[in-house]
Design an enzyme around this catalytic site. Structure first.
Site, short mmCIF file in Angstrom:
data_model
loop_
_atom_site.label_atom_id
_atom_site.label_comp_id
_atom_site.label_asym_id
_atom_site.label_seq_id
_atom_site.Cartn_x
_atom_site.Cartn_y
_atom_site.Cartn_z
N CYS A 68 -6.37 -3.94 6.80
CA CYS A 68 -7.51 -3.03 6.73
C CYS A 68 -8.67 -3.59 5.93
CB CYS A 68 -7.08 -1.68 6.18
SG CYS A 68 -6.59 -1.68 4.45
N CYS A 119 0.83 -1.20 0.00
CA CYS A 119 0.00 0.00 0.00
C CYS A 119 0.86 1.26 0.00
CB CYS A 119 -0.93 -0.01 1.21
SG CYS A 119 -2.08 1.40 1.28
#
EC number: 2.8.1.13
Length: 361
Positions: free
Chosen positions: A197, A101
């Site tokens: 997440c 990410c």
């Protein structure tokens, strides 16, 4: 300086944005909408990408008096992070989605857009320090060892670091929470996000099962004797001890650990703990936080986000990084990142592609 502050809805990114404002920068807040299902609202979720988080970020921006936007990067995130995560597990490797990410989203997609819009830097709530060294901007460990996030930032290049701000690197988390309360930020006591997440319930095996379906295979010992059957090899990782569900105990009565995963035959091999000892790590796709080191270098390496560092000698040959450990490491899994350090400075990182057992070196 025009600064784009990435605001997740947590206390760290809110205080980082506040400090950027206090430093005199022209700050704009942005929340990254990464979920493909924006209607989800999960109070108390374990991740950091809910509608509740977006609203917390907006409220923090209002308190700071800065403009605030939401950028929809859900499709990019799914392609570069989620699909990569699933395919890596399907290939028998253990990825770290936070590194991906940072590499593909926060300091590629977001930074590229920010620069195109005329911003000078992207500010985040990561715990790491930036130091201007003789060869340019350097990435260093944070002052707070318990919160240090330099490992997951080890994929950033010198050019990306030149356009980054990490205002929390010299602070301890307890100080950040006190500051948030003093600034009137409602997120001062908000729990930290943790786990992955996009796996809000923390059930990674369940998430992968929904994505990949059942892929039954066998669990064998080092002689090839079948000990059990499993529903999917991707549910295992190298070094795993619990949840093996073996049909019979080892002859010596000691626990067994996952030694290797063969995704084509779906075979999971288990054995004693000492067989996990790794003396050499080979990595590919290196990313350097500065000029690539030349020849062989003495350094320390870290192979887990919150793991200890290990003394090592590293040698770089093109796109291959070979790391010889001074003392063996246990349970090193392909797909993890190996991050190289010179004291507190991050030299760079590589994705582990292969390991060599300490006993064979």
């Amino acid at each position: 300086m025009r600064v784009l502050a990435a605001m997740s809805g947590g206390v760290d990114s809110a205080v980082a944005a506040a400090r950027a404002v206090q430093a005199g920068h022209d700050v704009t807040g942005v929340h990254l909408a990464l979920s493909r299902n924006p209607s989800s609202y999960r109070t108390g979720a374990r991740g950091c990408c809910t509608l509740e988080d977006a609203r917390d970020a907006r409220r923090a921006a209002d308190v700071l008096g800065i403009p605030f936007y939401v950028w929809d990067l859900a499709e990019r995130f799914h392609a570069d992070v989620v699909e990569d995560f699933v395919s890596e597990y399907a290939a028998g490797r253990t990825p770290n989605p936070c590194l991906r990410c940072n590499e593909k989203i926060k300091f590629a997609a977001v930074l590229d857009r920010a620069l195109a819009l005329g911003f000078d830097a992207v500010c985040t709530g990561h715990y790491a320090r930036l130091v201007d060294g003789p060869a340019g901007r350097e990435l260093h460990r944070a002052v707070d060892p318990d919160k240090d996030q330099s490992y997951v930032l080890g994929v950033l290049t010198t050019e990306q670091l030149a356009h980054a701000l990490f205002p929390l690197g010299a602070s301890h988390k307890s100080e950040v929470r006190v500051e948030a309360a003093e600034r009137g930020l409602a997120v001062a006591e908000k729990p930290d996000s943790h786990d992955i997440c996009f796996v809000a319930d923390g059930d990674t095996a369940g998430f992968l099962a929904r994505e990949l379906g059942e892929q039954p295979g066998t669990v064998v010992d080092e002689s090839g004797a079948v000990l059990a059957e499993h529903d999917a090899a991707y549910a295992f990782t190298v070094g795993q001890r619990r949840g093996l569900r073996l049909g019979r105990p080892a002859d010596d009565g000691k626990p067994r650990y996952v030694l290797s995963i063969e995704p084509v035959s779906r075979t999971v091999t288990v054995g004693p703990r000492d067989r996990l000892a790794v003396g050499r790590i080979e990595g590919t796709a290196p990313r350097w936080c500065g000029a690539p080191p030349a020849g062989q270098v003495s350094c320390r390496v870290q192979i887990r986000a919150h793991g200890e560092t290990l003394a090592a000698r590293a040698e770089i040959e093109g796109d291959v990084v070979r790391v010889d450990l001074v003392e063996p490491a246990m349970g090193v899994a392909p797909g993890q990142a190996v991050v190289l350090y010179d004291d507190t400075r991050v030299i760079g990182s590589a994705t582990i592609s292969h390991t060599v057992a300490a006993a064979t070196i």
